[in-house]
Design a protein around this motif. Structure first.
Motif, PDB file in Angstrom:
ATOM      1  N   GLU A 128       6.406  16.199  -1.503  1.00 39.31           N
ATOM      2  CA  GLU A 128       5.022  16.079  -1.051  1.00 39.31           C
ATOM      3  C   GLU A 128       4.964  15.605   0.395  1.00 39.31           C
ATOM      4  O   GLU A 128       5.808  14.837   0.834  1.00 39.31           O
ATOM      5  N   LYS A 129       3.942  16.055   1.087  1.00 32.29           N
ATOM      6  CA  LYS A 129       3.721  15.627   2.455  1.00 32.29           C
ATOM      7  C   LYS A 129       2.922  14.321   2.420  1.00 32.29           C
ATOM      8  O   LYS A 129       1.793  14.296   1.956  1.00 32.29           O
ATOM      9  N   VAL A 130       3.534  13.250   2.906  1.00 33.04           N
ATOM     10  CA  VAL A 130       2.906  11.926   2.925  1.00 33.04           C
ATOM     11  C   VAL A 130       2.900  11.442   4.370  1.00 33.04           C
ATOM     12  O   VAL A 130       3.927  11.466   5.039  1.00 33.04           O
ATOM     13  N   GLU A 131       1.735  11.006   4.843  1.00 37.13           N
ATOM     14  CA  GLU A 131       1.651  10.573   6.235  1.00 37.13           C
ATOM     15  C   GLU A 131       1.605   9.058   6.404  1.00 37.13           C
ATOM     16  O   GLU A 131       1.784   8.559   7.512  1.00 37.13           O
ATOM     17  N   LEU A 132       1.378   8.330   5.317  1.00 35.10           N
ATOM     18  CA  LEU A 132       1.244   6.883   5.420  1.00 35.10           C
ATOM     19  C   LEU A 132       1.519   6.245   4.067  1.00 35.10           C
ATOM     20  O   LEU A 132       1.173   6.806   3.032  1.00 35.10           O
ATOM     21  N   MET A 133       2.138   5.057   4.115  1.00 34.52           N
ATOM     22  CA  MET A 133       2.321   4.295   2.896  1.00 34.52           C
ATOM     23  C   MET A 133       1.579   2.965   3.064  1.00 34.52           C
ATOM     24  O   MET A 133       1.706   2.297   4.089  1.00 34.52           O
ATOM     25  N   VAL A 134       0.809   2.612   2.049  1.00 37.92           N
ATOM     26  CA  VAL A 134       0.066   1.353   2.026  1.00 37.92           C
ATOM     27  C   VAL A 134       0.726   0.463   0.978  1.00 37.92           C
ATOM     28  O   VAL A 134       0.911   0.879  -0.160  1.00 37.92           O
ATOM     29  N   VAL A 135       1.058  -0.748   1.403  1.00 40.09           N
ATOM     30  CA  VAL A 135       1.718  -1.686   0.496  1.00 40.09           C
ATOM     31  C   VAL A 135       0.814  -2.901   0.326  1.00 40.09           C
ATOM     32  O   VAL A 135       0.323  -3.459   1.311  1.00 40.09           O
ATOM     33  N   GLY A 136       0.604  -3.275  -0.916  1.00 41.74           N
ATOM     34  CA  GLY A 136      -0.226  -4.438  -1.203  1.00 41.74           C
ATOM     35  C   GLY A 136       0.335  -5.692  -0.566  1.00 41.74           C
ATOM     36  O   GLY A 136       1.551  -5.892  -0.505  1.00 41.74           O
TER      37      GLY A 136
ATOM     38  N   GLU B 151      -2.385  -3.938   2.773  1.00 38.05           N
ATOM     39  CA  GLU B 151      -3.760  -4.088   2.281  1.00 38.05           C
ATOM     40  C   GLU B 151      -3.797  -5.279   1.328  1.00 38.05           C
ATOM     41  O   GLU B 151      -2.944  -5.399   0.449  1.00 38.05           O
ATOM     42  N   ASP B 152      -4.766  -6.149   1.517  1.00 41.81           N
ATOM     43  CA  ASP B 152      -4.924  -7.326   0.673  1.00 41.81           C
ATOM     44  C   ASP B 152      -5.001  -6.899  -0.793  1.00 41.81           C
ATOM     45  O   ASP B 152      -5.755  -5.995  -1.142  1.00 41.81           O
ATOM     46  N   GLU B 153      -4.204  -7.547  -1.614  1.00 41.52           N
ATOM     47  CA  GLU B 153      -4.210  -7.172  -3.035  1.00 41.52           C
ATOM     48  C   GLU B 153      -4.653  -8.317  -3.936  1.00 41.52           C
ATOM     49  O   GLU B 153      -4.428  -8.284  -5.147  1.00 41.52           O
ATOM     50  N   ARG B 154      -5.317  -9.306  -3.365  1.00 41.73           N
ATOM     51  CA  ARG B 154      -5.805 -10.411  -4.199  1.00 41.73           C
ATOM     52  C   ARG B 154      -6.710  -9.890  -5.299  1.00 41.73           C
ATOM     53  O   ARG B 154      -7.582  -9.051  -5.051  1.00 41.73           O
ATOM     54  N   PHE B 155      -6.489 -10.350  -6.488  1.00 40.05           N
ATOM     55  CA  PHE B 155      -7.301 -10.063  -7.674  1.00 40.05           C
ATOM     56  C   PHE B 155      -7.194  -8.622  -8.179  1.00 40.05           C
ATOM     57  O   PHE B 155      -7.917  -8.251  -9.088  1.00 40.05           O
ATOM     58  N   THR B 156      -6.296  -7.802  -7.621  1.00 38.14           N
ATOM     59  CA  THR B 156      -6.228  -6.416  -8.103  1.00 38.14           C
ATOM     60  C   THR B 156      -5.763  -6.345  -9.545  1.00 38.14           C
ATOM     61  O   THR B 156      -6.228  -5.486 -10.288  1.00 38.14           O
TER      62      THR B 156
ATOM     63  N   SER C 198      -3.569  -1.139 -10.441  1.00 36.24           N
ATOM     64  CA  SER C 198      -3.617  -2.045  -9.289  1.00 36.24           C
ATOM     65  C   SER C 198      -3.294  -1.299  -7.996  1.00 36.24           C
ATOM     66  O   SER C 198      -3.953  -1.500  -6.970  1.00 36.24           O
ATOM     67  N   ALA C 199      -2.293  -0.436  -8.042  1.00 39.57           N
ATOM     68  CA  ALA C 199      -1.955   0.371  -6.857  1.00 39.57           C
ATOM     69  C   ALA C 199      -3.121   1.266  -6.467  1.00 39.57           C
ATOM     70  O   ALA C 199      -3.416   1.456  -5.279  1.00 39.57           O
ATOM     71  N   THR C 200      -3.812   1.797  -7.460  1.00 42.11           N
ATOM     72  CA  THR C 200      -4.971   2.646  -7.193  1.00 42.11           C
ATOM     73  C   THR C 200      -6.083   1.847  -6.523  1.00 42.11           C
ATOM     74  O   THR C 200      -6.715   2.316  -5.575  1.00 42.11           O
ATOM     75  N   ILE C 201      -6.298   0.626  -6.984  1.00 44.89           N
ATOM     76  CA  ILE C 201      -7.324  -0.235  -6.383  1.00 44.89           C
ATOM     77  C   ILE C 201      -6.940  -0.581  -4.944  1.00 44.89           C
ATOM     78  O   ILE C 201      -7.791  -0.563  -4.044  1.00 44.89           O
ATOM     79  N   ILE C 202      -5.673  -0.879  -4.701  1.00 44.54           N
ATOM     80  CA  ILE C 202      -5.204  -1.156  -3.336  1.00 44.54           C
ATOM     81  C   ILE C 202      -5.499   0.046  -2.440  1.00 44.54           C
ATOM     82  O   ILE C 202      -6.005  -0.098  -1.324  1.00 44.54           O
ATOM     83  N   LEU C 203      -5.202   1.237  -2.941  1.00 39.09           N
ATOM     84  CA  LEU C 203      -5.422   2.446  -2.153  1.00 39.09           C
ATOM     85  C   LEU C 203      -6.912   2.702  -1.931  1.00 39.09           C
ATOM     86  O   LEU C 203      -7.336   3.064  -0.824  1.00 39.09           O
ATOM     87  N   GLN C 204      -7.717   2.506  -2.956  1.00 41.30           N
ATOM     88  CA  GLN C 204      -9.165   2.672  -2.800  1.00 41.30           C
ATOM     89  C   GLN C 204      -9.714   1.706  -1.757  1.00 41.30           C
ATOM     90  O   GLN C 204     -10.544   2.087  -0.924  1.00 41.30           O
ATOM     91  N   ASN C 205      -9.246   0.464  -1.786  1.00 46.73           N
ATOM     92  CA  ASN C 205      -9.698  -0.522  -0.806  1.00 46.73           C
ATOM     93  C   ASN C 205      -9.284  -0.106   0.604  1.00 46.73           C
ATOM     94  O   ASN C 205     -10.061  -0.243   1.555  1.00 46.73           O
ATOM     95  N   TYR C 206      -8.061   0.397   0.727  1.00 44.82           N
ATOM     96  CA  TYR C 206      -7.602   0.859   2.048  1.00 44.82           C
ATOM     97  C   TYR C 206      -8.489   2.001   2.564  1.00 44.82           C
ATOM     98  O   TYR C 206      -8.928   1.984   3.713  1.00 44.82           O
ATOM     99  N   LEU C 207      -8.753   2.967   1.704  1.00 42.44           N
ATOM    100  CA  LEU C 207      -9.577   4.115   2.112  1.00 42.44           C
ATOM    101  C   LEU C 207     -10.978   3.657   2.491  1.00 42.44           C
ATOM    102  O   LEU C 207     -11.559   4.157   3.453  1.00 42.44           O
ATOM    103  N   TYR C 208     -11.518   2.704   1.766  1.00 39.71           N
ATOM    104  CA  TYR C 208     -12.859   2.200   2.025  1.00 39.71           C
ATOM    105  C   TYR C 208     -12.919   1.475   3.364  1.00 39.71           C
ATOM    106  O   TYR C 208     -13.895   1.573   4.103  1.00 39.71           O
ATOM    107  N   ASN C 209     -11.859   0.699   3.657  1.00 39.78           N
ATOM    108  CA  ASN C 209     -11.840  -0.106   4.881  1.00 39.78           C
ATOM    109  C   ASN C 209     -11.329   0.635   6.109  1.00 39.78           C
ATOM    110  O   ASN C 209     -11.460   0.129   7.226  1.00 39.78           O
ATOM    111  N   ALA C 210     -10.727   1.803   5.896  1.00 41.32           N
ATOM    112  CA  ALA C 210     -10.140   2.541   7.028  1.00 41.32           C
ATOM    113  C   ALA C 210     -11.196   3.153   7.923  1.00 41.32           C
ATOM    114  O   ALA C 210     -12.277   3.466   7.572  1.00 41.32           O
TER     115      ALA C 210
END
Length: 136
Positions: free
Chosen positions: A48-56, A91-96, A124-136
């Motif tokens: 898969e083509k991946v351009e970025l990795m987000v880590v909690g 990406e902040d992962e508090r409470f995920t 939890s990883a999905t929530i981290i990613l959703q938060n990143y997309l929302y804040n980006a």
């Protein structure tokens, strides 16, 4: 465009989520044993083509780094050696984990299914990613 991959890193298991190619929707992908994470990522990046990795980024309530940050930093150093071209954001992962558990309850999963820690990590990883997309 390419996908964005997110990790909810743990010492035993790591939850993984990914966006679609248009980077609109975050979806849980899987959970892998952390010892197998580099091999999984290598295989995934080849397919898969991946351009970025987000880590909690786990933090305490006061904003200080959590105890697991030491393990994450070690992983990130190794990741940078193996995948030097792949940018990483935190990406902040508090409470995920609590949010993931509540999501499982809200979606009607039975008590036995909610004990599945791998599923909690994936959500939890999905929530981290959703938060990143929302804040980006």
């Amino acid at each position: 465009m390419a996908r964005i991959l997110a990790l909810d890193f743990g010492t035993k298991r790591t939850g993984i989520a990914v966006t679609d190619e248009l980077q609109i929707i975050a979806s849980g992908l899987t959970t892998v044993a952390t010892k197998d994470l580099m091999a999984f990522l290598k295989t995934y990046f080849e397919k898969e083509k991946v351009e970025l990795m987000v880590v909690g980024e786990p933090t305490q309530k006061d904003g200080s780094a959590s105890q697991s940050e030491v393990y994450i930093q070690s992983f990130l150093e190794e990741f940078a050696k193996q995948f030097p071209q792949m940018p990483v954001k935190r990406e902040d992962e508090r409470f995920t984990s609590k949010m993931a558990f509540q999501t499982m309850i809200d979606s009607g999963l039975k008590k036995k299914q909610r004990r599945n820690k791998a599923l909690v990590d994936e959500i939890s990883a999905t929530i981290i990613l959703q938060n990143y997309l929302y804040n980006a």
